[in-house]
Design an enzyme around this catalytic site. Structure first.
Site, mmCIF file in Angstrom:
data_model
loop_
_atom_site.group_PDB
_atom_site.id
_atom_site.type_symbol
_atom_site.label_atom_id
_atom_site.label_comp_id
_atom_site.label_asym_id
_atom_site.label_seq_id
_atom_site.Cartn_x
_atom_site.Cartn_y
_atom_site.Cartn_z
ATOM 1 N N CYS A 1 -17.082 -15.427 15.687
ATOM 2 C CA CYS A 1 -16.452 -14.138 15.333
ATOM 3 C C CYS A 1 -15.259 -13.798 16.224
ATOM 4 O O CYS A 1 -14.427 -12.975 15.864
ATOM 5 C CB CYS A 1 -17.471 -13.010 15.383
ATOM 6 N N HIS B 1 -13.225 -6.333 15.448
ATOM 7 C CA HIS B 1 -14.053 -7.229 14.637
ATOM 8 C C HIS B 1 -15.129 -6.376 13.971
ATOM 9 O O HIS B 1 -15.711 -5.488 14.598
ATOM 10 C CB HIS B 1 -14.686 -8.300 15.517
ATOM 11 N N ASN C 1 -19.536 -8.488 7.751
ATOM 12 C CA ASN C 1 -18.970 -9.251 8.856
ATOM 13 C C ASN C 1 -18.457 -10.582 8.307
ATOM 14 O O ASN C 1 -19.244 -11.443 7.923
ATOM 15 C CB ASN C 1 -20.073 -9.474 9.905
HETATM 16 N N1 ACO Z 1 -33.885 -4.494 6.337
HETATM 17 C C1 ACO Z 1 -34.936 -3.775 6.781
HETATM 18 N N2 ACO Z 1 -35.456 -3.934 8.017
HETATM 19 C C2 ACO Z 1 -34.903 -4.873 8.809
HETATM 20 C C3 ACO Z 1 -33.806 -5.674 8.393
HETATM 21 C C4 ACO Z 1 -33.304 -5.451 7.110
HETATM 22 N N3 ACO Z 1 -32.258 -6.133 6.602
HETATM 23 N N4 ACO Z 1 -33.471 -6.500 9.401
HETATM 24 C C5 ACO Z 1 -34.301 -6.250 10.413
HETATM 25 N N5 ACO Z 1 -35.177 -5.272 10.056
HETATM 26 C C6 ACO Z 1 -36.267 -4.687 10.838
HETATM 27 C C7 ACO Z 1 -36.750 -5.599 11.945
HETATM 28 O O1 ACO Z 1 -37.698 -6.529 11.430
HETATM 29 C C8 ACO Z 1 -37.379 -4.605 12.891
HETATM 30 O O2 ACO Z 1 -38.651 -4.255 12.403
HETATM 31 P P1 ACO Z 1 -39.887 -3.997 13.432
HETATM 32 O O3 ACO Z 1 -39.443 -2.792 14.248
HETATM 33 O O4 ACO Z 1 -41.011 -3.719 12.506
HETATM 34 O O5 ACO Z 1 -39.992 -5.234 14.231
HETATM 35 C C9 ACO Z 1 -36.487 -3.363 12.746
HETATM 36 O O6 ACO Z 1 -35.787 -3.537 11.506
HETATM 37 C C10 ACO Z 1 -35.494 -3.185 13.884
HETATM 38 O O7 ACO Z 1 -34.816 -4.445 14.099
HETATM 39 P P2 ACO Z 1 -33.667 -4.575 15.149
HETATM 40 O O8 ACO Z 1 -33.163 -5.997 15.135
HETATM 41 O O9 ACO Z 1 -34.111 -4.013 16.469
HETATM 42 O O10 ACO Z 1 -32.582 -3.600 14.490
HETATM 43 P P3 ACO Z 1 -31.204 -3.102 15.066
HETATM 44 O O11 ACO Z 1 -31.131 -1.652 15.056
HETATM 45 O O12 ACO Z 1 -30.835 -3.808 16.343
HETATM 46 O O13 ACO Z 1 -30.161 -3.597 13.938
HETATM 47 C C11 ACO Z 1 -28.592 -5.389 13.628
HETATM 48 C C12 ACO Z 1 -30.071 -4.968 13.633
HETATM 49 C C13 ACO Z 1 -27.909 -4.658 12.516
HETATM 50 C C14 ACO Z 1 -28.511 -6.893 13.382
HETATM 51 C C15 ACO Z 1 -27.920 -5.060 14.986
HETATM 52 O O14 ACO Z 1 -28.772 -5.481 16.031
HETATM 53 C C16 ACO Z 1 -26.574 -5.688 15.177
HETATM 54 O O15 ACO Z 1 -25.604 -5.376 14.500
HETATM 55 N N6 ACO Z 1 -26.414 -6.576 16.176
HETATM 56 C C17 ACO Z 1 -25.137 -7.132 16.567
HETATM 57 C C18 ACO Z 1 -24.591 -8.120 15.595
HETATM 58 C C19 ACO Z 1 -23.305 -8.711 16.151
HETATM 59 O O16 ACO Z 1 -22.461 -8.024 16.687
HETATM 60 N N7 ACO Z 1 -23.149 -10.025 16.090
HETATM 61 C C20 ACO Z 1 -21.982 -10.633 16.690
HETATM 62 C C21 ACO Z 1 -21.021 -11.107 15.738
HETATM 63 S S1 ACO Z 1 -21.712 -12.259 14.600
HETATM 64 C C22 ACO Z 1 -21.147 -13.872 14.972
HETATM 65 O O17 ACO Z 1 -20.542 -14.161 15.962
HETATM 66 C C23 ACO Z 1 -21.565 -14.961 14.019
#
Ligand code: ACO
Length: 323
Positions: free
Chosen positions: A114, A250, A280
């Protein structure tokens, strides 16, 4: 003679097919509400089966060349930032060169996931500043849909396909009128590979693999590292982050973007955000957002624009340019 790397034109391309959050809710246990609340994404574009990354790249490149008023004969460097190349080799940039009919110069890919576009802009700037090349096509292009595990709700809802491109020209310092790339700052912390990676590759599994991410851990790292990169670049340029006109981040997560806005005292209306309609798109997201800002008249010639990204590696970085 010293040169500045000036963005002379930009172009964008998104595949026709749109996948909404509601479509995804039919594939995995998720909901439109969860995806919108946690990420800001409503829908994303998905490449057609017969579209390769180079096809998306070429569409964006043609639009950028038209915008810059240049032809294939004017380009002497092509850099494609991608983590989803057409083939293991040659570089997607070589395929793009052929499809565009560019007959001179060099072409290579750059892989920083990314962060690829910020890494590539910083690289291209140096090639142009030293006078080695005259006019570059800098493309961020991805078909992330090909490396998603469509049964993993924690990753498949986040990404989309697309391409964005800049034509970047070496312009003599004395006529550049302060335009061009002013400063850039690139980082990597390879100890954090496990937070975000693809579980396949040529020398490991012999397969392309699928995206694996500990999203909440990446999230916790994001705002601090991105803000520090932006502050560093601003300091190098002798400005304050609040002096910028536009913030082109980004597009990984709207909450990360707003966290950076709050930390650096930026205004929400300075952000060019495309995340809701594109998700993304990895290395493509910054040029896609920049083009949106230019197309709708927000980014104008002479504006100070901050770009930033963070992605697999973990890599991250920022760049400041005058449009
Ligand atoms: N729908 C419903 N529930 C979901 C989903 C979904 N699509 N995905 C995860 N959950 C659930 C999880 O299982 C978890 O459930 P649990 O509490 O029962 O275990 C709950 O939601 C919370 O999960 P988290 O991973 O803690 O959720 P978070 O608030 O962190 O959001 C997200 C997840 C959106 C992925 C976030 O962490 C994020 O954006 N992270 C950064 C991503 C990023 O910047 N990546 C870098 C660039 S990508 C690259 O370089 C390829």
């Amino acid at each position: 003679m010293s040169f500045r790397a000036v963005v002379a034109g930009c172009g964008a391309y998104l595949p026709e097919r749109i996948l909404t959050n509601n479509d995804l809710a039919k594939l995995v246990d998720t909901s439109d509400e969860w995806i919108r609340d946690r990420t800001g994404i409503r829908e994303r574009h998905i490449a057609a089966e017969d579209q390769r990354t180079s096809d998306l790249a070429v569409e964006a490149a043609r639009a950028a060349m038209k915008d810059a008023g240049v032809t294939a004969a004017d380009i002497d460097l092509i850099v494609v930032a991608t983590a989803t190349p057409d083939l293991t080799f040659p570089a997607t940039a070589a395929i793009v060169q052929s499809k565009l009919g560019v007959k001179q110069g060099a072409a290579f890919d750059l892989q920083a996931v990314c962060s690829g576009f910020v890494y590539a802009l910083s690289t291209v700037e140096k090639f142009l500043a030293c006078g080695q090349h005259k006019r570059a096509l800098l493309i961020g292009a991805e078909t992330f849909s090909r490396i998603l595990d469509w049964t993993d709700r924690s990753t498949c809802v986040l990404f989309g396909d697309g391409a964005g491109a800049f034509v970047v020209e070496a312009v003599e310092e004395k006529v550049a009128d302060e335009r061009g790339v002013i400063a850039s700052y690139l980082r990597c912390d390879g100890d954090l590979v496990d937070l975000l990676y693809v579980d396949g590759g040529v020398s490991s599994t012999g397969t392309a693999g699928h995206v694996r991410m500990q999203g909440n851990k990446v999230f916790r790292e994001a705002v601090t590292r991105i803000s520090e990169a932006m502050e560093t670049v601003a300091r190098q340029a002798g400005v304050a982050p609040t002096d910028i006109d536009w913030f082109v981040p980004h597009q990984a997560n709207e909450r990360i973007i707003q966290g950076v806005v709050r930390k650096l005292d930026l205004r929400p209306d300075q952000v060019i955000s495309t995340i809701s309609g594109q998700g993304n798109t990895s290395a493509a997201s910054i040029p896609l957002a920049y083009c949106q800002g230019v197309a709708d008249g927000r980014i104008k010639k002479g504006d100070l624009v901050m770009l930033e990204a963070m992605g697999g590696g973990i890599t991250w970085g920022a760049a400041l340019l005058r449009a």
